[in-house]
Design a protein around this motif. Structure first.
Motif: not given
Lengths: 287, 68
Positions: B24, B27-33, B37
Motif C-alpha cells: 500500500l 501504491k498510494a498516491e497521496d504523500e501523507e498516506a 503506511f
C-alpha cells in the motif's frame, strides 16, 4: 464574370460557418445560461450578422464583415477591460445583490431588481430550500440565479463537523474503456498492463468483458462488466488488512496476559501497544 | 493448540500485515498516506522481529513443537 446567386450563397454560408467555429474563443468560458445581458446580446448580434450575411446577397460581403469585426473587437475590448477593472466589470456584467441577510429578506433590494416574492421562493426551491427561515444569506446573481448560504444547523453534516479523520483522495483514473486498455492513464498512476492482468486474474475476469475499469489513488481496481449477470467481488483487501491488524493486536495482548515469563510479558505488551499505534495511524485509510 | 502454535499463527499474520502495508505504501498516491503506511510498515516489522525472537525461545524451551 457573374456568379449565380446560389453559388454565392453557398460560398458566403461556408465562410460564415468557419467564422462561427472560431466565435467561442472570444467569449468568456461559461455556460450560456450564465451569460450576462451584455454577452448574450453580443452573441445574438454576431449570430444574426453571420446569418444575414450568409444569404442576403443585397448586402455587400464587406459590410457584413466590417460589422462582424467591429462587434468582435468590442466584445474583446470589453472582456479585456473587465478582466482588469472591478468597477467596469460590475458595470458591464452586473454584481450579485444580497436579497436575504442575517436570515431576513431585504424587500428593498428585491423591489429594485423587480424580483417578485414568487420568483424568490421559486429560486429558493430550485436550491432545495423550502423554508425561508432556513436561509442565513442569499445573493441574487447577475444571471438571475439565487445562491444560498444555509444556517449552520441546516447545512449538511460533514466529517469535519463530527471531528472524524478522513483519508485524502485523489481523482481515480479510468484505465479500461470498452474492453480497451488505456496505457496513458495506466502510466500516470505508475502501473502497467502486467499489474492490470494480475489484478483481473485475482477477480477472475477476462479483460474483453470489462466495460469500464477504474483505479483509485490507493491502487484499488473497480470494474463494470459487459455481462451484468456476473457478480464482481467487492475489493476486500483493505478491510481484511484492518481486521487482521485488529486481531493481531488483540492476540498479542492475550499472550501478554497468558505468559508467566516476565520478560516475554513485557515483550508482548510492548508489541501490542506498537500494533495499537499502527492501527491508529492507518485506520482512516482502510475504511 | 499450544501456545507455541498460537504465537506462530500471530507471526504469520504479522508477516501478511507487513507485506500488505508495504504494498500500500508503494501504491498510494497521496504523500501523507504513503508516509503513514510506510511508518506503520516499519513498526510492524519491528514487532515482527521481536515475536520471531520469542518464537525461537519457545522452540528452544519446547523442542517437540519445532517447525510448523
Amino acid at each position: 464574370m457573374i456568379i449565380p446567386g446560389w453559388v454565392e450563397i453557398l460560398l458566403r454560408t461556408t465562410v460564415a460557418f468557419l467564422i462561427l467555429l472560431a466565435a467561442p474563443k472570444i467569449f468568456r468560458r461559461t455556460s450560456i445560461a450564465h451569460f450576462s445581458y451584455f454577452e448574450a446580446s453580443a452573441m445574438i448580434i454576431i449570430a444574426v450578422i453571420l446569418a444575414v450575411g450568409s444569404f442576403h446577397i443585397g448586402i455587400p460581403v464587406g459590410y457584413s464583415i466590417t460589422a462582424l469585426i467591429t462587434w468582435v473587437l468590442i466584445v474583446g475590448v470589453v472582456n479585456y477591460i473587465s478582466l482588469k477593472s472591478v468597477s467596469f466589470r460590475n458595470f458591464i456584467h452586473g454584481k450579485g445583490i444580497p436579497v436575504i441577510k442575517d436570515g431576513k429578506v431585504l424587500e428593498e433590494n428585491l423591489k429594485k431588481e423587480r424580483y417578485t416574492t414568487d420568483d424568490l421562493l421559486k429560486q429558493l426551491r430550485a436550491r432545495n430550500v423550502f423554508k425561508v427561515a432556513d436561509v442565513e444569506f442569499a445573493v441574487l446573481e447577475s444571471s438571475g440565479d439565487i445562491n444560498v448560504l444555509l444556517k449552520k444547523e441546516n447545512q449538511p453534516l460533514t466529517p469535519k463537523d463530527m471531528l472524524i479523520p478522513v483519508a485524502p483522495v485523489k481523482e481515480p483514473q479510468t484505465i479500461v474503456m470498452d474492453g480497451k486498455v488505456m496505457d496513458e492513464a495506466l502510466a500516470t498512476v505508475g502501473l502497467n498492463r502486467g499489474w492490470l492482468e494480475a489484478e483481473l486474474e485475482k477477480q477472475g475476469i477476462a479483460i474483453e468483458n470489462v466495460f469500464i475499469g477504474q483505479v483509485d489513488s490507493y491502487g484499488e481496481l473497480t470494474v463494470d462488466l459487459f455481462d451484468d449477470k456476473i457478480k464482481v467481488p467487492e475489493p476486500k483487501e483493505k478491510p481484511l488488512l484492518l481486521a487482521s491488524i485488529k486481531k493481531t493486536q488483540a492476540d498479542l495482548e492475550i499472550f501478554s496476559l497468558q505468559t508467566e515469563n516476565e520478560q516475554a510479558k513485557d515483550l508482548f505488551k510492548n508489541s501490542a501497544s506498537e500494533m495499537e499505534e499502527v492501527l491508529k495511524t492507518v485506520q482512516k485509510y482502510l475504511h | 493448540m499450544t501456545v507455541g502454535s498460537q504465537v506462530k499463527q500471530c507471526l504469520a499474520s504479522l508477516k501478511s500485515i507487513e507485506a500488505n502495508l508495504n504494498s500500500l505504501s508503494l501504491k498510494a498516491e497521496d504523500e501523507e498516506a504513503r508516509h503513514a503506511f510506510h511508518e506503520s510498515c516499519l513498526k510492524t516489522r519491528k514487532v515482527l522481529q521481536q515475536i520471531e525472537a520469542r518464537v525461537g525461545e519457545l522452540e528452544y524451551e519446547e523442542p517437540q513443537y519445532k517447525g510448523f
